[in-house]
Design a protein around this motif. Structure first.
Motif, PDB file in Angstrom:
ATOM      1  N   TYR A 229      57.068  50.662  43.364  1.00  0.00           N
ATOM      2  CA  TYR A 229      57.321  49.596  42.389  1.00  0.00           C
ATOM      3  C   TYR A 229      56.037  49.195  41.669  1.00  0.00           C
ATOM      4  CZ  TYR A 229      55.311  46.632  46.009  1.00  0.00           C
ATOM      5  OH  TYR A 229      54.463  46.082  46.926  1.00  0.00           O
ATOM      6  N   PRO A 230      56.174  48.616  40.449  1.00  0.00           N
ATOM      7  CA  PRO A 230      54.988  48.194  39.693  1.00  0.00           C
ATOM      8  C   PRO A 230      54.450  46.866  40.202  1.00  0.00           C
ATOM      9  CG  PRO A 230      56.970  47.668  38.450  1.00  0.00           C
ATOM     10  CD  PRO A 230      57.417  48.368  39.701  1.00  0.00           C
ATOM     11  N   THR A 231      53.137  46.714  40.134  1.00  0.00           N
ATOM     12  CA  THR A 231      52.500  45.440  40.498  1.00  0.00           C
ATOM     13  C   THR A 231      51.535  45.049  39.379  1.00  0.00           C
ATOM     14  OG1 THR A 231      50.498  46.253  41.612  1.00  0.00           O
ATOM     15  CG2 THR A 231      52.531  46.215  42.928  1.00  0.00           C
ATOM     16  N   ASP A 232      50.800  43.970  39.603  1.00  0.00           N
ATOM     17  CA  ASP A 232      49.803  43.549  38.617  1.00  0.00           C
ATOM     18  C   ASP A 232      48.552  44.430  38.660  1.00  0.00           C
ATOM     19  OD1 ASP A 232      49.380  42.520  41.156  1.00  0.00           O
ATOM     20  OD2 ASP A 232      48.651  40.576  40.476  1.00  0.00           O
ATOM     21  N   THR A 233      48.468  45.290  39.651  1.00  0.00           N
ATOM     22  CA  THR A 233      47.337  46.226  39.710  1.00  0.00           C
ATOM     23  C   THR A 233      47.899  47.637  39.515  1.00  0.00           C
ATOM     24  OG1 THR A 233      47.420  46.251  42.142  1.00  0.00           O
ATOM     25  CG2 THR A 233      45.888  44.698  41.104  1.00  0.00           C
ATOM     26  N   ILE A 234      48.010  48.409  40.582  1.00  0.00           N
ATOM     27  CA  ILE A 234      48.540  49.769  40.465  1.00  0.00           C
ATOM     28  C   ILE A 234      49.989  49.795  40.956  1.00  0.00           C
ATOM     29  CG2 ILE A 234      46.292  50.886  40.711  1.00  0.00           C
ATOM     30  CD1 ILE A 234      46.870  51.153  43.685  1.00  0.00           C
TER      31      ILE A 234
ATOM     32  N   MET B 293      47.643  46.715  56.381  1.00  0.00           N
ATOM     33  CA  MET B 293      48.157  46.877  55.022  1.00  0.00           C
ATOM     34  C   MET B 293      48.268  45.514  54.351  1.00  0.00           C
ATOM     35  SD  MET B 293      50.945  49.929  54.982  1.00  0.00           S
ATOM     36  CE  MET B 293      51.704  49.921  56.583  1.00  0.00           C
ATOM     37  N   LEU B 294      48.113  45.523  53.043  1.00  0.00           N
ATOM     38  CA  LEU B 294      48.199  44.308  52.243  1.00  0.00           C
ATOM     39  C   LEU B 294      49.661  43.903  52.055  1.00  0.00           C
ATOM     40  CD1 LEU B 294      46.401  42.458  50.289  1.00  0.00           C
ATOM     41  CD2 LEU B 294      47.280  43.940  48.487  1.00  0.00           C
ATOM     42  N   LEU B 295      49.892  42.600  51.956  1.00  0.00           N
ATOM     43  CA  LEU B 295      51.227  42.075  51.662  1.00  0.00           C
ATOM     44  C   LEU B 295      51.201  41.325  50.338  1.00  0.00           C
ATOM     45  CD1 LEU B 295      52.290  40.463  55.063  1.00  0.00           C
ATOM     46  CD2 LEU B 295      52.478  42.831  54.326  1.00  0.00           C
ATOM     47  N   LEU B 296      52.375  41.234  49.712  1.00  0.00           N
ATOM     48  CA  LEU B 296      52.558  40.377  48.549  1.00  0.00           C
ATOM     49  C   LEU B 296      53.500  39.245  48.940  1.00  0.00           C
ATOM     50  CD1 LEU B 296      53.123  42.936  45.627  1.00  0.00           C
ATOM     51  CD2 LEU B 296      50.982  41.875  46.359  1.00  0.00           C
TER      52      LEU B 296
ATOM     53  N   ILE C  70      49.185  36.801  46.141  1.00  0.00           N
ATOM     54  CA  ILE C  70      50.276  36.264  45.340  1.00  0.00           C
ATOM     55  C   ILE C  70      50.083  36.895  43.965  1.00  0.00           C
ATOM     56  CG2 ILE C  70      51.307  34.204  44.305  1.00  0.00           C
ATOM     57  CD1 ILE C  70      50.274  32.606  46.726  1.00  0.00           C
ATOM     58  N   PRO C  71      50.959  37.840  43.586  1.00  0.00           N
ATOM     59  CA  PRO C  71      50.719  38.579  42.342  1.00  0.00           C
ATOM     60  C   PRO C  71      50.939  37.741  41.091  1.00  0.00           C
ATOM     61  CG  PRO C  71      52.821  39.220  43.288  1.00  0.00           C
ATOM     62  CD  PRO C  71      52.183  38.278  44.259  1.00  0.00           C
ATOM     63  N   LYS C  72      50.326  38.198  40.015  1.00  0.00           N
ATOM     64  CA  LYS C  72      50.524  37.586  38.702  1.00  0.00           C
ATOM     65  C   LYS C  72      51.301  38.612  37.872  1.00  0.00           C
ATOM     66  CE  LYS C  72      46.044  35.273  39.116  1.00  0.00           C
ATOM     67  NZ  LYS C  72      46.337  33.879  39.222  1.00  0.00           N
ATOM     68  N   HIS C  73      52.522  38.871  38.294  1.00  0.00           N
ATOM     69  CA  HIS C  73      53.327  39.930  37.691  1.00  0.00           C
ATOM     70  C   HIS C  73      54.783  39.510  37.774  1.00  0.00           C
ATOM     71  CE1 HIS C  73      55.232  43.968  37.489  1.00  0.00           C
ATOM     72  NE2 HIS C  73      54.166  44.292  36.777  1.00  0.00           N
ATOM     73  N   GLU C  74      55.422  39.397  36.624  1.00  0.00           N
ATOM     74  CA  GLU C  74      56.777  38.843  36.566  1.00  0.00           C
ATOM     75  C   GLU C  74      57.766  39.599  37.455  1.00  0.00           C
ATOM     76  OE1 GLU C  74      60.390  38.041  33.409  1.00  0.00           O
ATOM     77  OE2 GLU C  74      58.477  38.755  32.638  1.00  0.00           O
TER      78      GLU C  74
ATOM     79  N   TYR D 258      44.908  45.652  35.536  1.00  0.00           N
ATOM     80  CA  TYR D 258      43.845  45.697  36.548  1.00  0.00           C
ATOM     81  C   TYR D 258      44.037  46.910  37.447  1.00  0.00           C
ATOM     82  CZ  TYR D 258      43.671  40.869  35.025  1.00  0.00           C
ATOM     83  OH  TYR D 258      43.612  39.735  34.259  1.00  0.00           O
ATOM     84  N   LYS D 259      42.939  47.603  37.746  1.00  0.00           N
ATOM     85  CA  LYS D 259      43.015  48.782  38.616  1.00  0.00           C
ATOM     86  C   LYS D 259      43.208  48.376  40.071  1.00  0.00           C
ATOM     87  CE  LYS D 259      41.078  53.303  39.431  1.00  0.00           C
ATOM     88  NZ  LYS D 259      42.321  53.885  39.837  1.00  0.00           N
ATOM     89  N   SER D 260      42.542  47.335  40.492  1.00  0.00           N
ATOM     90  CA  SER D 260      42.680  46.879  41.875  1.00  0.00           C
ATOM     91  C   SER D 260      42.332  45.398  41.928  1.00  0.00           C
ATOM     92  CB  SER D 260      41.771  47.682  42.809  1.00  0.00           C
ATOM     93  OG  SER D 260      40.441  47.643  42.346  1.00  0.00           O
TER      94      SER D 260
END
Length: 193
Positions: free
Chosen positions: A26-31, A59-62, A116-120, A174-176
């Motif tokens: 899935y898409p995120t605000d980074t990759i 592993m990272l969580l959102l 906490i992503p900045k991605h709709e 953003y790349k990361s």
């Protein structure tokens, strides 16, 4: 109207996949990320196996928001809240003590990285799902992270349960994410700027 309905349908389908223990790309605000229900050990192990990732690597969580975050971190220092609210770019924070999460996700010291992503799309998915999801790059371990959807390996795509059908042509801004570790006392250590 069609775009909104398409996104809502996509989110509903992703939620079904997550609830059934599936793995998404899935898409995120980074990759583009690979993820699953952060509480489902079988799904977490499936990601580890697909990526060829070594066991015991955290592993990272959102998370959708502070309310969701507070269920999975023992103590959110005030400085973390300030940083999340003021930071313009994606920020992942490593918290010293996770709670209500399987040990397969945690570092050896019991810490956990959460953003906490900045991605709709991500925020709607997280809100609708009601729980955090794993967010690891959509690549095999040791291979560079894909900068866009077109760079994701077809071999990887064939091993997951679902790949989000929308936003494939958009490149992340953003790349990361920036990564910081915050101690219980509130001390900040920059891991990646």
């Amino acid at each position: 109207m069609g775009i909104i309905n398409t996104q809502l349908n996509e989110i509903e389908h992703c939620v079904e996949i997550l609830r059934s223990g599936g793995v998404l790309i899935y898409p995120t605000d980074t990759i583009w990320g690979m993820g699953c229900d952060a509480a489902n050990v079988e799904a977490i192990n499936k990601i580890i196996k697909i990526k060829g990732r070594e066991q015991g690597k955290s592993m990272l969580l959102l998370c959708a928001d502070f309310q969701q975050l507070s269920k999975y971190v023992e103590n959110i220092p005030d400085i973390a809240k300030e940083m999340i609210q003021s930071e313009k770019e994606p920020l992942s924070i490593i918290y010293p003590k996770a709670s209500n999460l399987p040990e397969e996700l945690l570092a050896e010291d019991g810490s956990i990285g959460i953003r906490i992503p900045k991605h709709e799309f991500c925020l709607q998915l997280l809100s609708r799902f009601g729980k955090p999801i794993v967010s690891t790059s959509a690549n095999f371990s040791g291979v560079p992270s894909p900068a866009s959807f077109s760079e994701i390996s077809q071999d990887l795509i064939q091993q997951v349960d679902y790949v989000v059908q929308i936003l494939r042509d958009t490149k992340p801004v953003y790349k990361s994410s920036k990564i910081v570790r915050i101690s219980e006392s509130g001390q900040i250590t920059i891991i990646r700027n």
